[in-house]
Design a protein around this motif. Structure first.
Motif, short mmCIF file in Angstrom:
data_model
loop_
_atom_site.label_atom_id
_atom_site.label_comp_id
_atom_site.label_asym_id
_atom_site.label_seq_id
_atom_site.Cartn_x
_atom_site.Cartn_y
_atom_site.Cartn_z
N MET A 422 -42.14 28.46 57.88
CA MET A 422 -42.83 28.40 56.59
C MET A 422 -43.65 29.67 56.42
SD MET A 422 -45.53 25.54 55.15
CE MET A 422 -47.07 26.30 55.70
N TYR A 423 -43.39 30.45 55.39
CA TYR A 423 -44.10 31.71 55.21
C TYR A 423 -44.00 32.14 53.74
CZ TYR A 423 -39.33 33.60 55.35
OH TYR A 423 -37.99 33.85 55.10
N PRO A 424 -44.91 33.00 53.26
CA PRO A 424 -46.14 33.43 53.96
C PRO A 424 -47.24 32.37 53.83
CG PRO A 424 -46.04 34.45 51.80
CD PRO A 424 -44.75 33.67 51.95
N ASN A 425 -48.19 32.40 54.70
CA ASN A 425 -49.33 31.50 54.67
C ASN A 425 -50.52 32.22 55.30
OD1 ASN A 425 -50.96 29.27 54.39
ND2 ASN A 425 -50.11 28.15 56.13
N PRO A 426 -51.45 32.69 54.49
CA PRO A 426 -51.71 32.45 53.07
C PRO A 426 -50.66 33.08 52.15
CG PRO A 426 -53.68 33.25 54.18
CD PRO A 426 -52.53 33.47 55.11
N THR A 427 -50.62 32.56 50.91
CA THR A 427 -49.64 33.02 49.93
C THR A 427 -50.29 33.16 48.57
OG1 THR A 427 -47.54 32.49 48.87
CG2 THR A 427 -48.95 30.64 49.45
N LEU A 433 -39.16 28.34 53.03
CA LEU A 433 -38.93 27.39 54.12
C LEU A 433 -37.54 27.65 54.66
CD1 LEU A 433 -40.25 24.15 52.35
CD2 LEU A 433 -41.52 25.59 53.94
N ASP A 434 -37.45 27.99 55.91
CA ASP A 434 -36.17 28.28 56.54
C ASP A 434 -35.93 27.34 57.71
OD1 ASP A 434 -35.63 30.32 54.80
OD2 ASP A 434 -36.40 31.90 56.12
N GLN A 435 -34.67 27.14 58.04
CA GLN A 435 -34.23 26.33 59.19
C GLN A 435 -34.66 24.87 59.04
OE1 GLN A 435 -35.16 28.27 62.99
NE2 GLN A 435 -35.43 30.19 61.89
N ASN A 436 -34.64 24.37 57.80
CA ASN A 436 -35.01 22.98 57.58
C ASN A 436 -33.84 22.07 57.96
OD1 ASN A 436 -36.25 20.60 56.60
ND2 ASN A 436 -35.19 20.85 54.65
N THR A 437 -34.07 21.24 58.94
CA THR A 437 -33.04 20.30 59.38
C THR A 437 -33.49 18.85 59.31
OG1 THR A 437 -33.77 20.49 61.68
CG2 THR A 437 -32.05 22.01 60.95
N HIS A 456 -38.30 18.72 46.07
CA HIS A 456 -37.15 18.28 46.86
C HIS A 456 -36.64 19.44 47.70
CE1 HIS A 456 -36.85 14.33 44.99
NE2 HIS A 456 -37.09 14.92 43.83
N LEU A 457 -36.27 19.15 48.93
CA LEU A 457 -35.85 20.17 49.88
C LEU A 457 -34.39 19.98 50.25
CD1 LEU A 457 -38.92 20.08 52.30
CD2 LEU A 457 -38.60 21.53 50.28
N GLN A 458 -33.74 21.07 50.51
CA GLN A 458 -32.37 21.04 51.00
C GLN A 458 -32.34 21.54 52.44
OE1 GLN A 458 -30.34 23.71 48.34
NE2 GLN A 458 -31.07 25.55 49.37
N ALA A 459 -31.29 21.20 53.14
CA ALA A 459 -31.13 21.68 54.51
C ALA A 459 -30.96 23.19 54.49
CB ALA A 459 -29.93 21.02 55.17
N GLY A 460 -31.53 23.83 55.49
CA GLY A 460 -31.41 25.28 55.56
C GLY A 460 -32.60 25.96 54.92
N ASN A 462 -35.14 27.17 51.73
CA ASN A 462 -35.72 26.79 50.45
C ASN A 462 -36.70 27.87 50.03
OD1 ASN A 462 -35.14 23.55 49.99
ND2 ASN A 462 -35.20 24.11 52.14
N GLU A 463 -36.61 28.27 48.76
CA GLU A 463 -37.54 29.26 48.22
C GLU A 463 -38.11 28.69 46.94
OE1 GLU A 463 -37.56 33.86 46.53
OE2 GLU A 463 -36.01 33.21 47.96
N MET A 464 -39.45 28.73 46.83
CA MET A 464 -40.08 28.11 45.66
C MET A 464 -41.33 28.87 45.26
SD MET A 464 -41.48 24.73 47.66
CE MET A 464 -39.95 24.62 48.58
N LYS A 465 -41.67 28.75 43.98
CA LYS A 465 -42.91 29.30 43.44
C LYS A 465 -43.83 28.14 43.12
CE LYS A 465 -45.71 32.35 41.53
NZ LYS A 465 -46.44 33.38 42.32
#
Length: 491
Positions: A422-427, A433-437, A456-460, A462-465
């Protein structure tokens, strides 16, 4: 004739004193707005629209009050100061205090003893800080940024007594420390939910929160803050609560903070400490990269035995040292009585060696139920021994009792989240979100617990604003079998 004119002015109650110190309210139990001050002393303060310009010093006398309840900008001349002996109450939705010329800062605010100060929703910038001599001080939901050393020298918010309230603020990129107190002045502020980044731009040997002795019966409370360093500032630490003069006591609660990218995480130096240090995330505090001069996640220093420091639930990763003890300092990292332990250590080291705990004292320490090497969980006793320096390595050192070791409290949920990048943090709002399994949706809560949005999240990947105001948020991740909670800081 002059005497007659003076008598006439006094008779009609014309208020205000004009002196080499600028304008001083007459101390007649009056409440003023900025418009009132413009009318009373147009040579001191003027107005255009909602922008006021102060070109001389301003003093609010002991029985008087200045109230700012509407959105305004107050521009202040170079080296000019606002001094308050009475009441200063800022309740507008958006008030700004800034310099007329940002290259020529004003001297700042001096709040005298017995003054009553309440500052809400304000921006305080390009001045000389806040010298707080009163016990009755609240600053909440403010931005304090780009200030220099002026009326306040040790920190942009410099405290002297009592239990001031510093909550929900953003304190960034000031020349001095963010919050400080004098070496021999006992003060126990409540420092809660602030975002603190890149302070002490002067790069002096001071931390961003630089506190000295506290009240005996009331602890300083440093809770749920983010203290992020500027990695170019190699001398700036995270938090210090220390009695360098041997003048008093340290009574502290340091809980639930995120402390990253400083020279060190937390330092306590005193011969009389009672403290809790719990559930802090202390990572990558290694900017100086000189092991003999700092870099500990937690560093304790004392010259006599007897300190009572309880540490549990902390996550200490990638510092030059995990926890170091010097002199006669002591800490309880877990026992079978009242401290659950459950501190997590990972990759703290220097010179090719790993140092989760360095007991450089003759005192025995209790350190049960901790996970000493997160990457190799579950740990064996040998795993723990390999990263703890104590009597088994040097007979002059105190023995650390670390049996049993325990990584079982790292739940399935935590381990699943560790696989998720999960990055960046702070943002500033962008989140990857990467490698979501394991997780199929994410809830975003305010720090008060209000649900703001669901994603909602998908596997693998995720990029969001995230359209969020600056502050700290709680992210709750849900999967079919898993749940995890993490903090997110939005600038």
């Amino acid at each position: 004739m002059k005497q007659k004119l003076l008598n006439l002015l006094l008779a009609f109650g014309v208020v205000g004193i004009f002196s080499a110190q600028g304008y001083i309210t007459p101390d007649t139990n009056m409440t003023y707005t900025l418009d009132d001050l413009v009318a009373l002393s147009p040579s001191t303060i003027s107005v255009t629209g909602t922008t006021y310009t102060l070109v001389d010093d301003l003093t609010i006398s002991a029985s008087d009050a200045l109230i700012i309840s509407t959105d305004v900008t107050l521009e202040i001349g170079a080296d000019k100061r606002i001094t308050v002996f009475g009441t200063f109450n800022v309740t507008a939705n958006n008030a700004m205090f800034t310099a007329i010329n940002t290259a020529a800062p004003y001297d700042g605010f001096r709040f005298e003893e017995f003054s009553v100060i309440n500052i809400q929703n304000a921006t305080i910038q390009y001045g000389g800080g806040l010298r707080v001599l009163t016990e009755t001080f609240t600053i909440n939901n403010c931005l304090v940024t780009n200030n220099v050393s002026g009326v306040a020298t040790g920190g942009v918010i410099s405290l002297s007594r009592g239990m001031p309230q510093i909550t929900n603020n953003t304190i960034t990129f000031n020349q001095t420390a963010a919050i400080s107190s004098g070496a021999n002045t006992a003060v126990s502020p409540y420092i809660f939910n602030n975002y603190i980044e890149g302070n002490n731009q002067a790069n002096s040997n001071r931390p961003q929160i630089n506190m000295a002795i506290t009240l005996v019966d009331e602890p300083i409370q440093i809770i749920q803050n983010t203290i992020k360093g500027d990695r170019n500032l190699t001398l700036v630490g995270g938090i210090s609560v220390s009695d360098l003069l041997g003048a008093g006591v340290v009574n502290a609660v340091i809980d639930d903070n995120i402390i990253t990218d400083n020279r060190y995480g937390i330092v306590m130096q005193s011969n009389n400490v009672s403290a809790f240090v719990r559930n802090n995330v202390i990572e990558d505090n290694n900017t100086q990269d000189v092991p003999l001069q700092g870099g500990s996640g937690i560093s304790l220093i004392a010259s006599i035995e007897g300190n009572n420091i309880i540490a549990s639930g902390n996550e200490i990763r990638r510092n030059l040292w995990g926890i170091t003890l010097q002199g006669e300092s002591m800490i309880n990292l877990g026992d079978n009585v009242g401290n659950v332990g459950q501190n997590v250590f990972s990759e703290n080291g220097n010179g090719g060696a790993t140092y989760a705990l360095f007991n450089n004292t003759p005192n025995p320490l209790m350190a049960m139920h901790n996970c000493w090497d997160e990457a190799n969980a579950p740990n064996t006793l040998a795993d723990a021994e390999a990263v703890i320096s104590h009597q088994n390595d040097d007979p002059s050192l105190g023995l650390v009792t670390f049996d049993p070791v325990d990584c079982a409290f790292l739940s399935v949920e935590d381990l699943a989240f560790d696989q998720l990048a999960m990055y960046p943090n702070p943002t500033y709002g962008q989140l990857h979100l990467d490698q979501n399994t394991s997780f199929n949706h994410m809830n975003v809560y305010s720090i008060e617990g209000k649900l703001i949005m669901t994603k909602h999240l998908q596997a693998g990947s995720n990029e969001m604003k995230l359209e969020l105001n600056s502050g700290i948020y709680i992210l709750e991740f849900h999967g079919e079998y898993n749940k995890a909670i993490k903090k997110l800081v939005v600038k």
